[in-house]
Design a protein around this motif. Structure first.
Motif, PDB file in Angstrom:
ATOM      1  N   TYR A  93       0.886  -1.186   0.084  1.00  0.00           N
ATOM      2  CA  TYR A  93       0.019   0.083  -0.143  1.00  0.00           C
ATOM      3  C   TYR A  93       0.835   1.250   0.178  1.00  0.00           C
ATOM      4  O   TYR A  93       2.122   1.171   0.406  1.00  0.00           O
ATOM      5  CB  TYR A  93      -1.003  -0.068   1.230  1.00  0.00           C
ATOM      6  CG  TYR A  93      -1.799  -1.113   1.320  1.00  0.00           C
ATOM      7  CD1 TYR A  93      -3.176  -1.246   0.741  1.00  0.00           C
ATOM      8  CD2 TYR A  93      -1.479  -2.497   2.203  1.00  0.00           C
ATOM      9  CE1 TYR A  93      -3.898  -2.139   0.430  1.00  0.00           C
ATOM     10  CE2 TYR A  93      -2.343  -3.468   2.303  1.00  0.00           C
ATOM     11  CZ  TYR A  93      -3.438  -3.440   1.331  1.00  0.00           C
ATOM     12  OH  TYR A  93      -4.590  -4.586   1.402  1.00  0.00           O
ATOM     13  N   GLU A  94       0.359   2.451  -0.356  1.00  0.00           N
ATOM     14  CA  GLU A  94       0.967   3.563  -0.403  1.00  0.00           C
ATOM     15  C   GLU A  94       1.328   3.770   1.156  1.00  0.00           C
ATOM     16  O   GLU A  94       2.620   4.187   1.409  1.00  0.00           O
ATOM     17  CB  GLU A  94       0.265   4.839  -0.712  1.00  0.00           C
ATOM     18  CG  GLU A  94      -0.416   4.692  -2.226  1.00  0.00           C
ATOM     19  CD  GLU A  94       0.822   5.173  -3.096  1.00  0.00           C
ATOM     20  OE1 GLU A  94       1.933   5.531  -2.857  1.00  0.00           O
ATOM     21  OE2 GLU A  94       0.909   4.519  -4.180  1.00  0.00           O
ATOM     22  N   ASN A  95       0.501   3.574   2.102  1.00  0.00           N
ATOM     23  CA  ASN A  95       0.871   3.621   3.508  1.00  0.00           C
ATOM     24  C   ASN A  95       1.370   2.215   3.906  1.00  0.00           C
ATOM     25  O   ASN A  95       0.910   1.250   3.794  1.00  0.00           O
ATOM     26  CB  ASN A  95      -0.507   3.800   4.593  1.00  0.00           C
ATOM     27  CG  ASN A  95      -0.211   3.852   5.790  1.00  0.00           C
ATOM     28  OD1 ASN A  95       1.022   3.284   6.162  1.00  0.00           O
ATOM     29  ND2 ASN A  95      -1.020   4.128   6.660  1.00  0.00           N
ATOM     30  N   GLU A 167       6.967  -0.422  11.571  1.00  0.00           N
ATOM     31  CA  GLU A 167       5.926   0.357  11.970  1.00  0.00           C
ATOM     32  C   GLU A 167       5.641  -0.209  13.595  1.00  0.00           C
ATOM     33  O   GLU A 167       5.053  -1.306  13.616  1.00  0.00           O
ATOM     34  CB  GLU A 167       4.771   0.598  11.310  1.00  0.00           C
ATOM     35  CG  GLU A 167       4.854   0.836   9.924  1.00  0.00           C
ATOM     36  CD  GLU A 167       4.991   2.318   9.826  1.00  0.00           C
ATOM     37  OE1 GLU A 167       4.465   3.202  10.710  1.00  0.00           O
ATOM     38  OE2 GLU A 167       5.739   2.785   9.057  1.00  0.00           O
TER      39      GLU A 167
END
Length: 193
Positions: A93-95, A167
């Motif tokens: 994903y973009e994130n 993350e």
């Protein structure tokens, strides 16, 4: 402007596919509806799809990619544990907090799933009309969530999300939110196969 319109249209379409009662569409959040913690969701599949003939990468339409911020879709080597002829497709994903994959499981359906994962660990839901099961878990790679869609007798479409790639804020619930969004987005595409 077009980038904003497509997600709203997709949410509207997906919302119409989510139901809390068999046969009665609802609007709003396109999350799957929980029906029981361990039993089978009521009702049949909207369409049985032979997953032996399905390329899971084909479920990532341009609309799905745009709506979910999918950056990259990549076919992967099949999982031997999922039966001969199974296929795998992963996405980023973009994130970058989570990544997802879609697998075709060809070596057993819901009964086998309940035995291998454990019926008590599964939450029965409906995903765009299909009976489905959610399995939340922690892995060595990070928090994960699997959504098993009962697409055909003896076959499951597995949509998962895994977090933790650098993350610290990823969670099992966040992984389930991501996996559920992807399952809800590809469900209508699955019905066209």
């Amino acid at each position: 402007m077009r980038r904003l319109v497509v997600p709203f249209v997709l949410v509207a379409v997906l919302s119409a596919c989510t139901s809390t009662d068999q046969g009665s569409p609802t609007t709003g959040n396109p999350a799957p509806t929980t029906e029981t913690s361990t039993g089978s969701p009521a009702g049949n599949r909207p369409k049985a799809v032979d997953l032996k003939a399905l390329d899971p990468c084909s479920l990532y339409t341009d609309e799905v990619k745009t709506a979910l911020g999918v950056r990259l879709v990549t076919p992967r080597d099949p999982q031997a544990d999922y039966g001969e002829g199974s296929k795998t497709c992963s996405n980023n994903y973009e994130n970058p907090a989570y990544s997802s994959s879609i697998y075709t499981l060809l070596n057993g359906g819901v009964d086998r799933l309940k035995k291998t994962v454990g019926e008590a660990k599964l939450t029965a839901v409906r995903v765009t009309g299909y009976p489905a099961y959610i399995d939340k878990r922690e892995t060595g790679a990070g928090p994960a969530c699997d959504v098993y869609v009962d697409a055909n007798d003896g076959q499951l479409l597995l949509v998962n999300a895994v977090g933790g790639f650098g993350e610290d804020k990823t969670t099992v619930d966040g992984a389930c939110e991501q996996a559920t969004k992807l399952a809800m987005a590809v469900g209508p595409v699955l019905m066209t196969r």
